[in-house]
Every structure is written in C-alpha cells, then in structure tokens.
Design a protein around this motif. Structure first.
Motif, short mmCIF file in Angstrom:
data_model
loop_
_atom_site.label_atom_id
_atom_site.label_comp_id
_atom_site.label_asym_id
_atom_site.label_seq_id
_atom_site.Cartn_x
_atom_site.Cartn_y
_atom_site.Cartn_z
N GLU A 128 -5.87 8.41 -18.38
CA GLU A 128 -7.24 7.94 -18.08
C GLU A 128 -7.35 7.52 -16.62
O GLU A 128 -8.35 7.82 -15.95
N GLU A 129 -6.34 6.83 -16.12
CA GLU A 129 -6.34 6.43 -14.71
C GLU A 129 -6.36 7.65 -13.81
O GLU A 129 -7.06 7.69 -12.79
N ALA A 130 -5.56 8.65 -14.16
CA ALA A 130 -5.50 9.88 -13.37
C ALA A 130 -6.85 10.59 -13.34
O ALA A 130 -7.30 11.08 -12.29
N LEU A 131 -7.52 10.63 -14.49
CA LEU A 131 -8.84 11.27 -14.56
C LEU A 131 -9.87 10.51 -13.73
O LEU A 131 -10.70 11.12 -13.05
N GLN A 132 -9.82 9.19 -13.78
CA GLN A 132 -10.76 8.39 -12.99
C GLN A 132 -10.55 8.62 -11.50
O GLN A 132 -11.52 8.76 -10.74
N TYR A 133 -9.29 8.66 -11.09
CA TYR A 133 -8.99 8.91 -9.68
C TYR A 133 -9.48 10.30 -9.26
O TYR A 133 -10.09 10.46 -8.19
N ALA A 134 -9.22 11.29 -10.10
CA ALA A 134 -9.65 12.66 -9.78
C ALA A 134 -11.16 12.74 -9.62
O ALA A 134 -11.68 13.36 -8.69
N SER A 135 -11.88 12.09 -10.53
CA SER A 135 -13.34 12.11 -10.48
C SER A 135 -13.86 11.43 -9.21
O SER A 135 -14.74 11.97 -8.52
N ARG A 136 -13.32 10.26 -8.89
CA ARG A 136 -13.75 9.54 -7.68
C ARG A 136 -13.46 10.35 -6.43
O ARG A 136 -14.30 10.43 -5.52
N THR A 137 -12.29 10.95 -6.37
CA THR A 137 -11.89 11.68 -5.16
C THR A 137 -12.74 12.93 -4.97
O THR A 137 -13.16 13.24 -3.84
N LEU A 138 -13.00 13.66 -6.04
CA LEU A 138 -13.85 14.85 -5.92
C LEU A 138 -15.25 14.48 -5.47
O LEU A 138 -15.85 15.18 -4.64
N SER A 139 -15.79 13.37 -5.98
CA SER A 139 -17.11 12.91 -5.55
C SER A 139 -17.10 12.55 -4.07
O SER A 139 -18.05 12.87 -3.33
N ALA A 140 -16.02 11.89 -3.64
CA ALA A 140 -15.91 11.52 -2.23
C ALA A 140 -15.81 12.77 -1.35
O ALA A 140 -16.46 12.86 -0.29
N LEU A 141 -15.02 13.74 -1.76
CA LEU A 141 -14.88 14.97 -1.00
C LEU A 141 -16.22 15.69 -0.86
O LEU A 141 -16.54 16.25 0.19
N GLN A 142 -17.02 15.65 -1.92
CA GLN A 142 -18.36 16.25 -1.86
C GLN A 142 -19.23 15.54 -0.83
O GLN A 142 -19.98 16.18 -0.09
N ARG A 143 -19.14 14.21 -0.77
CA ARG A 143 -19.93 13.45 0.21
C ARG A 143 -19.49 13.78 1.63
O ARG A 143 -20.33 13.94 2.52
N PHE A 144 -18.19 13.88 1.83
CA PHE A 144 -17.69 14.20 3.17
C PHE A 144 -18.16 15.59 3.60
O PHE A 144 -18.60 15.79 4.74
N ALA A 145 -18.07 16.54 2.68
CA ALA A 145 -18.51 17.91 2.99
C ALA A 145 -20.00 17.93 3.30
O ALA A 145 -20.45 18.62 4.24
N GLU A 146 -20.79 17.18 2.54
CA GLU A 146 -22.23 17.15 2.77
C GLU A 146 -22.56 16.59 4.15
O GLU A 146 -23.44 17.11 4.86
#
Length: 260
Positions: A128-146
C-alpha cells in the motif's frame, strides 16, 4: 440587537459612561483572545524578516557547537557558518521579492548529485505504501511536465528557454508593476525547479521500482510521461499509462479507470 424606535428618538438621554460602568468585567477567555490578537498585530507590525530569524537560529547553533568543541550533530562550525551564509541569502531574497525560491542550494545539490551518481531507491513497509508513493510521484511528474510545456516550450533542459509572459511595466503603477514582476520571477523559478525535479523524481522512481526504460519523453515538442510497469517485491503492482496510474489486480489484470 435591535432597539425600539423610541430609544432611537431619545438616544440623547443615554448616559454612555454610566452604562459602561455597569458592565461586568471581561472574562478571562476574552482577555486572552485580546492579548493574542494584540501580540499578532505587534509581530506583524515589527515585520521580523526571515533572514534575521534564520541568522539568529544559526548563531545559536554555532554558539552551541563552539561550546561542545567545534561540532553539533556531526556538523562542524565551519559548515554551519557556510550554511548560514547560503540560507540567509536565500531568505533575504524571499524578504525582498515576496516568495521563496524553489531553485535553491538544496534543490541544485540534489539535482547535481542525481545527475552524477544516480538515485537511491525508496523503501516501503507494505504494498500500500508503494502504491501511494507511485501515485504521488506520477502526479508530480505530470505537474512538472505541464509546467515545462506551458512555460518552457517543451524543453526539459535546465537553463533552457522561458516562453512565459514577459511583463512590461506600466508607468505610474509602481506597486502593480512590482507585483507582476514578482509573479513573472516566480513562474520562471517554478519552471527551472520543474526541470530539475522531473529528472530527480524520474531517477528515484526508476531506482525504486526497477524501471529500465525512460520515464519521460519528448514527443511533438512536448514532454510526456511514458507507459511502464512498476514492480514491488517481484510483483507488478501498478502501471503508468502515459502518467496515469492503474493498479494490477491479484489475477494480474489492470484495474483500468476512466482517466486511463
């Protein structure tokens, strides 16, 4: 409270001082509220700068380190003095410009370290911790790309082109001009921070989930997050579908949602 009309007509007969004298003393709670309000007002009026507060904090640590023989918590006095100089300089920028720099000594150091030596993986105690981290990081990467696509013409190179708005001062509107220039500087700082953090977070994500392929790509002049699997303890737990995360079910199929 609404007074009868007769009171308003004969208001000149009210003895205000006598009425005040008859009022009960304020409660302790009301007095405490008054004291807190006055303290906040006084602190705001004094306008203690970030730079002075940080300098005072470092001075206390340096004094303690000197009294303990030259170091505190494994950090020697000279490093504390160097840290004070950098931190005070950054805080002084915030005091003068109205925002804290994202591109600061810590973020630059992290970026250079990852560029030179790669990143260390993040450890988790559960799936569950791993999934939460993956979700947060992908969202952050999307913001940086935007941010890079919007203000940097899709160029993720640190120090690359800025294509956001360049504000032209309006004569006679000094306060407005200062505010708009601050916003422009803030946008440029966010762009550069996004370029660095895109690289850093992508490297950490790769190291954490054993991803051998690139995390992001440039396609049609725009930065995009690629599709790839993320593995935890030998099990595929999530998939990036262009930056949107989908979990794997127990039977190995993806739980696709409307965003993917």
């Amino acid at each position: 409270m609404q007074f009868p009309a007769s009171y308003l007509i004969n208001v000149k007969f009210f003895d205000v001082e006598a009425m005040k004298a008859q009022q009960p003393p304020p409660s302790d709670a009301l007095l405490q509220l008054k004291e807190r309000y006055e303290a906040r007002a006084e602190a705001k009026t004094s306008e203690i700068s970030q730079a002075s507060q940080i300098a005072e904090g470092y001075d206390r640590m340096i004094k303690i380190a000197e009294s303990l023989g030259g170091s505190i918590g494994g950090v020697d006095v000279e490093k504390l003095k160097a840290g004070k100089e950098v931190s005070v300089q950054e805080a002084r920028f915030a005091d003068e410009n109205g925002f804290n720099l994202q591109v600061n000594s810590r973020s630059v150091s992290t970026y250079k370290s990852v560029q030179a030596d790669g990143a260390n993986p993040v450890n988790f105690s559960s799936k569950e911790e791993a999934l939460q981290y993956a979700s947060r990081t992908l969202s952050a990467l999307q913001r940086f790309a935007e941010a890079i696509n919007t203000y940097g013409n899709g160029d993720p190179t640190v120090g690359g082109e800025y294509t956001g708005t360049n504000f032209e001062p309006v004569e006679g509107y000094d306060e407005f001009n200062a505010h708009m220039k601050m916003q422009e500087a803030r946008t440029q700082d966010n762009l550069e921070a996004s370029r660095m953090r895109l690289v850093v977070e992508a490297e950490i994500l790769s190291a954490t989930f054993g991803i051998d392929e690139p995390i992001f790509e440039i396609k049609d002049g725009q930065v995009g997050i690629r599709s790839f699997d993320m593995t935890y303890r030998g099990e595929n737990i999530a998939h990036s579908a262009g930056g949107n995360m989908a979990e794997y079910s127990e039977n190995g199929t993806l739980k696709m949602d409307k965003k993917v």
